[in-house]
Design an enzyme around this catalytic site. Structure first.
Site, mmCIF file in Angstrom:
data_model
loop_
_atom_site.group_PDB
_atom_site.id
_atom_site.type_symbol
_atom_site.label_atom_id
_atom_site.label_comp_id
_atom_site.label_asym_id
_atom_site.label_seq_id
_atom_site.Cartn_x
_atom_site.Cartn_y
_atom_site.Cartn_z
ATOM 1 C CD GLU A 280 -1.173 -0.423 3.810
ATOM 2 O OE1 GLU A 280 -2.524 -0.984 3.442
ATOM 3 O OE2 GLU A 280 -0.899 -0.214 4.905
ATOM 4 N N PRO A 281 1.590 1.519 -1.090
ATOM 5 C CG PRO A 281 2.550 1.496 -3.183
ATOM 6 C CD PRO A 281 1.616 0.623 -2.300
ATOM 7 N N GLY A 282 2.159 5.059 -0.880
ATOM 8 C CA GLY A 282 1.609 6.374 -1.195
ATOM 9 C C GLY A 282 2.509 7.031 -2.015
ATOM 10 N NE ARG A 283 8.115 8.854 0.946
ATOM 11 C CZ ARG A 283 7.714 9.903 1.919
ATOM 12 N NH1 ARG A 283 8.062 11.070 1.301
ATOM 13 N NH2 ARG A 283 7.320 9.699 3.052
ATOM 14 N NE ARG A 319 8.282 14.386 2.420
ATOM 15 C CZ ARG A 319 9.509 14.313 2.021
ATOM 16 N NH1 ARG A 319 10.046 14.860 1.117
ATOM 17 N NH2 ARG A 319 10.178 13.333 2.579
ATOM 18 C CE1 TYR A 323 8.032 13.857 8.892
ATOM 19 C CE2 TYR A 323 7.541 14.420 6.507
ATOM 20 C CZ TYR A 323 7.112 13.725 7.668
ATOM 21 O OH TYR A 323 5.937 13.346 7.743
ATOM 22 C CB CYS A 350 6.182 35.655 10.313
ATOM 23 S SG CYS A 350 5.878 36.833 8.744
ATOM 24 C CD GLU A 351 6.626 29.509 13.123
ATOM 25 O OE1 GLU A 351 7.506 28.533 13.192
ATOM 26 O OE2 GLU A 351 5.355 29.408 13.228
ATOM 27 C CE1 TYR A 379 2.109 11.084 3.279
ATOM 28 C CE2 TYR A 379 3.828 10.283 1.769
ATOM 29 C CZ TYR A 379 2.619 10.165 2.584
ATOM 30 O OH TYR A 379 2.363 8.758 2.919
HETATM 31 C C1 LIG Z 1 1.083 6.471 5.169
HETATM 32 C C2 LIG Z 1 0.803 4.904 5.154
HETATM 33 C C3 LIG Z 1 1.139 4.305 4.102
HETATM 34 C C4 LIG Z 1 1.852 5.064 2.798
HETATM 35 O O1 LIG Z 1 3.231 5.337 3.229
HETATM 36 P P1 LIG Z 1 4.280 5.744 2.115
HETATM 37 O O2 LIG Z 1 5.545 5.937 2.650
HETATM 38 O O3 LIG Z 1 3.840 6.882 1.554
HETATM 39 O O4 LIG Z 1 4.219 4.673 1.126
HETATM 40 C C5 LIG Z 1 0.770 2.925 4.010
HETATM 41 N N1 LIG Z 1 0.281 2.396 4.993
HETATM 42 C C6 LIG Z 1 -0.268 3.156 6.095
HETATM 43 C C7 LIG Z 1 -1.071 2.378 7.029
HETATM 44 C C8 LIG Z 1 0.063 4.393 6.136
HETATM 45 O O5 LIG Z 1 -0.385 5.037 7.196
#
Ligand SMILES: *Cc1c(COP(=O)(O)O)cnc(C)c1O
Length: 431
Positions: A280-283, A319, A323, A350-351, A379
């Site tokens: 389940e990738p996002g990035r 980000r 981070y 303003c930081e 993100y």
């Molecule tokens: C945020 C999240 C992801 C995705 O993370 P990435 O680093 O963007 O791939 C997958 N699973 C869960 C449960 C998350 O909270």
């Protein structure tokens, strides 16, 4: 760093076939630009790599990376399912056309009314604690339940994104997982999966192998003691992308090959049947598809530093401040100009922490130049805020030379939305 969807056309940055300078002119800045082709490519690369090594693989897109409805639609067309983390994301997912049984909810510190909403919408539920499980079972029985196991091994690009291990707030400790499945089964749940998500921005396969070894040991225990047949094993997201020009890309084919052969072997040794393998990738799916365009409004120097003041800050892209993350920065109209000067690229907030990049060698900049912040598709907009009362930016989707607005820029009225001034404090002239 100039690789698809980016292109250098006579010194000018193009994104998926569209001039970045033209987009900045037409839609103003700061502006998020997303490449549809790149998102589709990343999805297919991962899905194909998985399918080369396991019979049944599934990719869930983690919606929090970028929850724009158009992006959710693109991944729906590709066949993705969805990983969501809030009732708002469930709502967006349903609006984007995902079927409830294609949506996996992984919350943490979840309220009872959220659980009620998930049961009503009939999405799959991944529990984060036994407290959550007990409260859930008092309200109803989910069609399919999994347990987010903390396999005690985490990883990530920053301590804030490590989501497993002894010091993590996430998941059910591995020693407690058996009890959770037992209670779920006694409570009437009939269909099960098992899940981990160990962190984010991970560039090597080793932590996944170590963590899935422990995850599958838990699966074995649960299977042997309770007879649970797992319909899926979800290995979470976290796949990293190269943010720096000198960083190597993850060797996806090799990564997936090693991880999947390990998983296949363990499934066999532990007699776990034929579960689907989920990631389940996002990035990984959306980061490189996105560019943030911002305009230089101020050039100033001190005896030791040169600053390029731009119209994007940590309200626009959080980000770097959150981070200390590196985003590569280029001058969108000066790609062929030699990098002759070091700049700190700073925003309008303003930081003192509002620094997008420090000590970057860039061509000589002038006020009015467009700067592109790369790999901003994950993100980026989803973490933006109205801090300092600055409206959030617009988003544009580009596809092979065509472009469309997919989120309007917020206006001043959006800053007041929902606010209520008590009668006694009203300004008789203005509001
Ligand atoms: C945020 C999240 C992801 C995705 O993370 P990435 O680093 O963007 O791939 C997958 N699973 C869960 C449960 C998350 O909270």
């Amino acid at each position: 760093m100039i690789r698809f969807p980016l292109e250098n056309v006579a010194g000018e940055l193009y994104v998926d076939g569209v001039s970045s300078l033209r987009l900045a002119e037409e839609f103003d800045t700061p502006l998020y630009v997303m490449s549809e082709e790149k998102i589709r490519m990343q999805y297919r690369r991962l899905k194909d790599a998985l399918s080369n090594h396991v019979d049944r693989a599934r990719v869930l897109y983690s919606a929090k990376a970028n929850s724009n409805l158009a992006i959710l639609r693109i991944l729906h067309e590709e066949g993705a399912w969805l990983d969501v983390v809030s009732p708002g994301e469930v709502h967006l997912a349903l609006r984007a056309g995902y079927r409830p049984d294609n949506i996996l909810y992984t919350g943490t510190s979840v309220r009872d009314d959220e659980l009620g909403y998930l049961l009503k919408e009939e999405v799959m539920i991944n529990i984060d604690s036994t407290s959550q499980l007990r409260r859930l079972l008092r309200l109803g029985i989910p069609k399919l339940l999994s347990v987010r196991v903390n396999p005690m091994i985490g990883a990530g690009h920053h301590e804030h994104v490590v989501t497993a291990g002894e010091a993590s707030k996430f998941g059910v400790w591995e020693g407690e997982a058996l009890e959770a499945y037992k209670e779920a089964r006694e409570g009437g749940v009939e269909r099960f999966g098992i899940h981990m998500h160990i962190g984010s921005g991970i560039m090597s396969v080793e932590p996944y192998i170590l963590a899935s070894e422990r995850l599958l040991k838990v699966a074995k225990e649960v299977h042997e003691s309770l007879g649970v047949e797992f319909e899926f094993i979800d290995l979470g997201g976290g796949l990293g992308i190269p943010y720096r020009p000198d960083e190597d890309e993850l060797n996806l084919e090799e990564f997936i090959k090693r991880l999947m052969s390990f998983i296949r072997e363990r499934i066999k040794i532990h007699h776990l049947g034929e579960p689907e393998i989920w990631m389940e990738p996002g990035r990984f799916l959306v980061a490189e598809a996105g560019v943030l365009l911002t305009r230089v409004n101020t050039i100033k120097s001190t005896p030791t530093k040169s600053y390029a003041g731009v119209d994007a800050g940590f309200n626009t892209i959080m980000r770097p401040t959150l981070y200390g993350a590196y985003h590569h920065i280029i001058a969108a109209g000066k790609l062929d100009d030699p990098p002759v000067k070091e700049y700190d690229v700073v925003g309008p907030i303003c930081e003192s922490g509002d620094i997008l990049a420090q000590g970057r060698r860039l061509p000589e900049l002038a006020e009015g130049d467009i700067i592109a912040i790369l790999c901003a598709g994950a993100y980026g907009h989803s973490m933006s805020s109205q801090y300092n009362s600055r409206p959030r930016p617009a988003e544009v989707l580009v596809k092979r030379g065509e472009y469309e607005l997919i989120r309007r820029r917020e206006g001043m009225e959006d800053l007041f939305r929902g606010q209520v001034i008590p009668e006694r404090l009203r300004n008789p002239n203005r509001c």
